[in-house]
Design a protein around this motif. Structure first.
Motif, PDB file in Angstrom:
ATOM      1  N   ALA A 257       4.141  -1.507 -14.943  1.00 22.30           N
ATOM      2  CA  ALA A 257       3.555  -2.254 -13.831  1.00 22.30           C
ATOM      3  C   ALA A 257       4.578  -2.456 -12.713  1.00 22.30           C
ATOM      4  O   ALA A 257       4.259  -2.300 -11.528  1.00 22.30           O
ATOM      5  CB  ALA A 257       3.037  -3.608 -14.318  1.00 22.30           C
ATOM      6  N   PHE A 258       5.828  -2.775 -13.091  1.00 23.60           N
ATOM      7  CA  PHE A 258       6.854  -2.991 -12.074  1.00 23.60           C
ATOM      8  C   PHE A 258       7.173  -1.680 -11.355  1.00 23.60           C
ATOM      9  O   PHE A 258       7.358  -1.663 -10.130  1.00 23.60           O
ATOM     10  CB  PHE A 258       8.122  -3.554 -12.700  1.00 23.60           C
ATOM     11  N   LEU A 320      -2.077  -8.265  -1.166  1.00 22.07           N
ATOM     12  CA  LEU A 320      -2.896  -7.335  -1.944  1.00 22.07           C
ATOM     13  C   LEU A 320      -2.135  -6.601  -3.043  1.00 22.07           C
ATOM     14  O   LEU A 320      -2.758  -5.888  -3.844  1.00 22.07           O
ATOM     15  CB  LEU A 320      -3.530  -6.289  -1.009  1.00 22.07           C
ATOM     16  N   GLY A 321      -0.835  -6.768  -3.081  1.00 15.94           N
ATOM     17  CA  GLY A 321      -0.016  -6.011  -4.018  1.00 15.94           C
ATOM     18  C   GLY A 321      -0.426  -6.129  -5.480  1.00 15.94           C
ATOM     19  O   GLY A 321      -0.661  -5.111  -6.152  1.00 15.94           O
ATOM     20  N   PRO A 322      -0.539  -7.344  -6.023  1.00 12.78           N
ATOM     21  CA  PRO A 322      -0.903  -7.467  -7.453  1.00 12.78           C
ATOM     22  C   PRO A 322      -2.245  -6.813  -7.774  1.00 12.78           C
ATOM     23  O   PRO A 322      -2.385  -6.145  -8.805  1.00 12.78           O
ATOM     24  CB  PRO A 322      -0.956  -8.988  -7.656  1.00 12.78           C
ATOM     25  N   TRP A 323      -3.215  -6.995  -6.905  1.00 18.50           N
ATOM     26  CA  TRP A 323      -4.529  -6.373  -7.107  1.00 18.50           C
ATOM     27  C   TRP A 323      -4.424  -4.848  -7.083  1.00 18.50           C
ATOM     28  O   TRP A 323      -4.996  -4.157  -7.927  1.00 18.50           O
ATOM     29  CB  TRP A 323      -5.491  -6.852  -6.032  1.00 18.50           C
ATOM     30  N   ALA A 324      -3.682  -4.310  -6.118  1.00 19.07           N
ATOM     31  CA  ALA A 324      -3.564  -2.865  -5.977  1.00 19.07           C
ATOM     32  C   ALA A 324      -2.858  -2.244  -7.183  1.00 19.07           C
ATOM     33  O   ALA A 324      -3.259  -1.168  -7.654  1.00 19.07           O
ATOM     34  CB  ALA A 324      -2.801  -2.525  -4.696  1.00 19.07           C
ATOM     35  N   VAL A 325      -1.826  -2.901  -7.672  1.00 21.45           N
ATOM     36  CA  VAL A 325      -1.110  -2.375  -8.838  1.00 21.45           C
ATOM     37  C   VAL A 325      -2.034  -2.311 -10.046  1.00 21.45           C
ATOM     38  O   VAL A 325      -2.024  -1.342 -10.814  1.00 21.45           O
ATOM     39  CB  VAL A 325       0.128  -3.241  -9.147  1.00 21.45           C
ATOM     40  N   ARG A 326      -2.839  -3.321 -10.208  1.00 14.94           N
ATOM     41  CA  ARG A 326      -3.740  -3.376 -11.367  1.00 14.94           C
ATOM     42  C   ARG A 326      -4.882  -2.367 -11.247  1.00 14.94           C
ATOM     43  O   ARG A 326      -5.212  -1.659 -12.199  1.00 14.94           O
ATOM     44  CB  ARG A 326      -4.301  -4.792 -11.512  1.00 14.94           C
ATOM     45  N   THR A 334      -0.230  -8.239 -14.610  1.00 19.31           N
ATOM     46  CA  THR A 334      -0.314  -8.674 -13.211  1.00 19.31           C
ATOM     47  C   THR A 334       1.003  -9.314 -12.799  1.00 19.31           C
ATOM     48  O   THR A 334       1.447 -10.294 -13.415  1.00 19.31           O
ATOM     49  CB  THR A 334      -1.457  -9.678 -13.014  1.00 19.31           C
ATOM     50  N   LEU A 335       1.621  -8.782 -11.777  1.00 22.07           N
ATOM     51  CA  LEU A 335       2.911  -9.288 -11.309  1.00 22.07           C
ATOM     52  C   LEU A 335       2.712 -10.368 -10.251  1.00 22.07           C
ATOM     53  O   LEU A 335       1.692 -10.390  -9.558  1.00 22.07           O
ATOM     54  CB  LEU A 335       3.738  -8.138 -10.723  1.00 22.07           C
ATOM     55  N   PRO A 336       3.703 -11.267 -10.076  1.00 20.50           N
ATOM     56  CA  PRO A 336       3.581 -12.334  -9.069  1.00 20.50           C
ATOM     57  C   PRO A 336       3.517 -11.780  -7.653  1.00 20.50           C
ATOM     58  O   PRO A 336       4.251 -10.849  -7.303  1.00 20.50           O
ATOM     59  CB  PRO A 336       4.854 -13.162  -9.282  1.00 20.50           C
ATOM     60  N   ALA A 337       2.675 -12.376  -6.824  1.00 23.40           N
ATOM     61  CA  ALA A 337       2.540 -11.937  -5.435  1.00 23.40           C
ATOM     62  C   ALA A 337       3.838 -12.141  -4.663  1.00 23.40           C
ATOM     63  O   ALA A 337       4.200 -11.326  -3.806  1.00 23.40           O
ATOM     64  CB  ALA A 337       1.397 -12.694  -4.759  1.00 23.40           C
ATOM     65  N   ALA A 339       6.847 -11.862  -5.731  1.00 17.73           N
ATOM     66  CA  ALA A 339       7.778 -10.781  -6.051  1.00 17.73           C
ATOM     67  C   ALA A 339       7.480  -9.544  -5.208  1.00 17.73           C
ATOM     68  O   ALA A 339       8.381  -8.911  -4.659  1.00 17.73           O
ATOM     69  CB  ALA A 339       7.698 -10.447  -7.534  1.00 17.73           C
ATOM     70  N   LEU A 340       6.199  -9.215  -5.079  1.00 15.62           N
ATOM     71  CA  LEU A 340       5.847  -8.042  -4.278  1.00 15.62           C
ATOM     72  C   LEU A 340       6.113  -8.275  -2.793  1.00 15.62           C
ATOM     73  O   LEU A 340       6.508  -7.352  -2.068  1.00 15.62           O
ATOM     74  CB  LEU A 340       4.380  -7.664  -4.500  1.00 15.62           C
ATOM     75  N   GLY A 341       5.918  -9.511  -2.330  1.00 11.64           N
ATOM     76  CA  GLY A 341       6.227  -9.815  -0.941  1.00 11.64           C
ATOM     77  C   GLY A 341       7.700  -9.663  -0.631  1.00 11.64           C
ATOM     78  O   GLY A 341       8.083  -9.114   0.409  1.00 11.64           O
ATOM     79  N   VAL A 342       8.561 -10.144  -1.540  1.00 11.95           N
ATOM     80  CA  VAL A 342      10.007 -10.011  -1.330  1.00 11.95           C
ATOM     81  C   VAL A 342      10.424  -8.544  -1.392  1.00 11.95           C
ATOM     82  O   VAL A 342      11.271  -8.095  -0.607  1.00 11.95           O
ATOM     83  CB  VAL A 342      10.775 -10.845  -2.375  1.00 11.95           C
ATOM     84  N   LEU A 343       9.839  -7.800  -2.316  1.00  7.95           N
ATOM     85  CA  LEU A 343      10.121  -6.364  -2.351  1.00  7.95           C
ATOM     86  C   LEU A 343       9.690  -5.687  -1.046  1.00  7.95           C
ATOM     87  O   LEU A 343      10.339  -4.754  -0.570  1.00  7.95           O
ATOM     88  CB  LEU A 343       9.403  -5.717  -3.532  1.00  7.95           C
ATOM     89  N   GLY A 344       8.593  -6.169  -0.463  1.00 10.47           N
ATOM     90  CA  GLY A 344       8.155  -5.643   0.824  1.00 10.47           C
ATOM     91  C   GLY A 344       9.164  -5.911   1.926  1.00 10.47           C
ATOM     92  O   GLY A 344       9.401  -5.069   2.806  1.00 10.47           O
ATOM     93  N   LEU A 345       9.792  -7.089   1.892  1.00 10.73           N
ATOM     94  CA  LEU A 345      10.840  -7.398   2.873  1.00 10.73           C
ATOM     95  C   LEU A 345      12.056  -6.497   2.670  1.00 10.73           C
ATOM     96  O   LEU A 345      12.708  -6.086   3.635  1.00 10.73           O
ATOM     97  CB  LEU A 345      11.244  -8.871   2.762  1.00 10.73           C
ATOM     98  N   GLY A 346      12.356  -6.188   1.409  1.00 15.15           N
ATOM     99  CA  GLY A 346      13.437  -5.246   1.142  1.00 15.15           C
ATOM    100  C   GLY A 346      13.138  -3.875   1.720  1.00 15.15           C
ATOM    101  O   GLY A 346      14.022  -3.193   2.253  1.00 15.15           O
ATOM    102  N   THR A 347      11.878  -3.467   1.646  1.00 12.20           N
ATOM    103  CA  THR A 347      11.464  -2.204   2.250  1.00 12.20           C
ATOM    104  C   THR A 347      11.641  -2.231   3.766  1.00 12.20           C
ATOM    105  O   THR A 347      12.059  -1.242   4.385  1.00 12.20           O
ATOM    106  CB  THR A 347       9.993  -1.915   1.903  1.00 12.20           C
ATOM    107  N   PHE A 348      11.337  -3.365   4.389  1.00 14.23           N
ATOM    108  CA  PHE A 348      11.534  -3.535   5.830  1.00 14.23           C
ATOM    109  C   PHE A 348      12.997  -3.287   6.196  1.00 14.23           C
ATOM    110  O   PHE A 348      13.317  -2.573   7.164  1.00 14.23           O
ATOM    111  CB  PHE A 348      11.088  -4.939   6.226  1.00 14.23           C
ATOM    112  N   ALA A 349      13.902  -3.858   5.403  1.00 10.48           N
ATOM    113  CA  ALA A 349      15.327  -3.648   5.658  1.00 10.48           C
ATOM    114  C   ALA A 349      15.700  -2.177   5.506  1.00 10.48           C
ATOM    115  O   ALA A 349      16.476  -1.624   6.304  1.00 10.48           O
ATOM    116  CB  ALA A 349      16.159  -4.510   4.709  1.00 10.48           C
TER     117      ALA A 349
END
Length: 423
Positions: A257-258, A320-326, A334-337, A339-349
């Motif tokens: 899932a991760f 939408l991340g947790p829903w999309a992964v599932r 189901t992963l925490p929303a 966590a996916l938001g912070v990973l998204g910020l890492g992608t921005f960087a």
């Protein structure tokens, strides 16, 4: 005029590159979704690790060959010099890099097979095969990008995506999906892409001139420095799920899932992946002229676009991340929303870093780029192995490491654009 060239004149480079990228990006996510829905959780986690490693080792090593080849060809075309020697020297450098990669993979094979691949040695074969095909396609893309033949470049992207996904769908429909077949088919896609780009390379060389000599040693040295940069970039972008899979050997459902979530939040990186290919020749020409004002102007424009895409991507990852992964990847956890938001910020960087790196390369500051990635990857690696929850450690390491990379690149580039005379 070749078909890609005619298409390039009709639709324009951005549209062609965007279309090709859409296909290869969709194929990557489709491949993971297909494996997630048709394989066991253990096989799906192993295939996801292969996917991430190919996207770490292939682009990590051989995109350096692409960048240096593109930069050299761009500079020589601007000087009205012959580029045929660049093609030959780049092929030699690529072959040397491939030999080094294979030796490293063989040395690390016990760890790779035991931890990342769950004992499946055939996936190591697929990884070595994928490295060889990556060497071929990135060499072709460097030649195409430096010559600004973006129609041919886009063709390689589309061919890679289709060649990876369509055969895997056929295997799944036939009712015989397995990790080995998926892995080998995925690795073969880059070979098809390299062959698809060859027609666009025909012609275009100038007659040899007195200043046409290109040193293979010079290209190899510059490429080696860039390998450090691009490989570390791929480590920062992709290492976390591989380490999480290794730490969660008894919880393969969470590991899978991760890995799926990590790939999902990387969609903006796929959207902007060809930016370096298109930006580097333009910035190299401006740097050769010593026009730092033009370099600054182009960087401001592209960074504004990156900000829009990056912020939007982080918000979508959170919402939408947790829903999309599932739903899309068949994840059983189901992963925490957050966590996916912070990973998204890492992608921005990482998007910002993807724009700053070609600017540094165009200015000849290969080492500054490599040092920035080195600092970020060192911090990331240390945080990944913090005791406690592997997922929390991975999320923290990803955001901190990515921000440090951008800070280092930004500082070096800012100083260069203010003070450095370009010759």
């Amino acid at each position: 005029m070749t078909a890609p060239a005619r298409a390039g004149r009709r639709f324009g480079p951005p549209a062609l590159m965007g279309g090709g990228l859409l296909i290869v990006g969709a194929a990557g996510y489709g491949f993971l979704a297909l494996s997630g829905h048709t394989l066991s959780t253990a096989d799906a986690a192993a295939v996801a690790s292969l996917y991430l490693l190919i996207n770490m080792i292939g682009p990590g090593v051989f995109s350096a060959l692409e960048q240096e080849t593109s930069r050299t060809i761009s500079a020589r075309l601007a000087a009205a010099a012959d580029i045929r020697q660049v093609r030959r020297r780049a092929a030699l450098v690529g072959a040397g890099l491939l030999v080094v990669v294979v030796l490293v993979l063989l040395a690390a094979s016990p760890v790779l097979v035991g931890k990342a691949f769950g004992g499946r040695w055939i996936l190591l074969v697929a990884l070595i095969f994928g490295s060889a095909t990556s060497a071929a396609v990135y060499l072709v893309r460097g030649l195409l990008g430096g010559s600004r033949r973006f129609g041919g470049y886009a063709t390689t992207l589309a061919a890679e995506g289709l060649a990876r996904l369509v055969p895997c769908i056929a295997v799944a429909v036939a009712g015989s999906p397995n990790a080995a077949t998926y892995a080998l088919l995925f690795a073969a896609g880059s070979a098809v892409a390299a062959l698809a780009g060859l027609p666009a390379l025909r012609g275009g060389s100038r007659e040899p001139s007195a200043d046409s000599a290109v040193s293979v040693t010079t290209m190899a040295r510059a490429s080696a420095v860039l390998v450090g940069s691009t490989l570390l970039a791929q480590l920062v972008a992709n290492l976390a799920p591989v380490v999480v899979s290794g730490r969660l050997t008894t919880d393969t459902a969470t590991a899978a899932a991760f890995a799926s979530a990590f790939v999902l939040v990387r969609i903006p990186l796929f959207v902007f992946a060809p930016v370096q290919a298109m930006l580097l020749p333009t910035l190299t020409a401006a740097a050769t002229r010593g026009d730092l004002a033009d370099v600054r102007r182009k960087l401001r424009l592209i960074l504004a676009a990156v900000t829009v895409v990056g912020v939007l991507g982080a918000l979508v990852s959170f919402a939408l991340g947790p829903w999309a992964v599932r739903v899309l990847f068949g994840a059983q956890v189901t992963l925490p929303a957050v966590a996916l938001g912070v990973l998204g910020l890492g992608t921005f960087a990482l998007l910002i870093a993807q724009v700053l790196q070609p600017a540094l390369v165009a200015l000849g500051m290969h080492r500054a780029a490599t040092l920035s990635w080195l600092v970020g990857s060192a911090v990331l690696t240390g945080l990944l192995f913090l005791p406690g929850d592997p997922l929390r450690a991975a999320v923290l390491g990803q955001i901190v490491g990515s921000v440090l990379v951008v800070a280092g690149m930004g500082a070096a580039l800012s100083a260069a654009l203010r003070e450095k005379p370009v010759t």
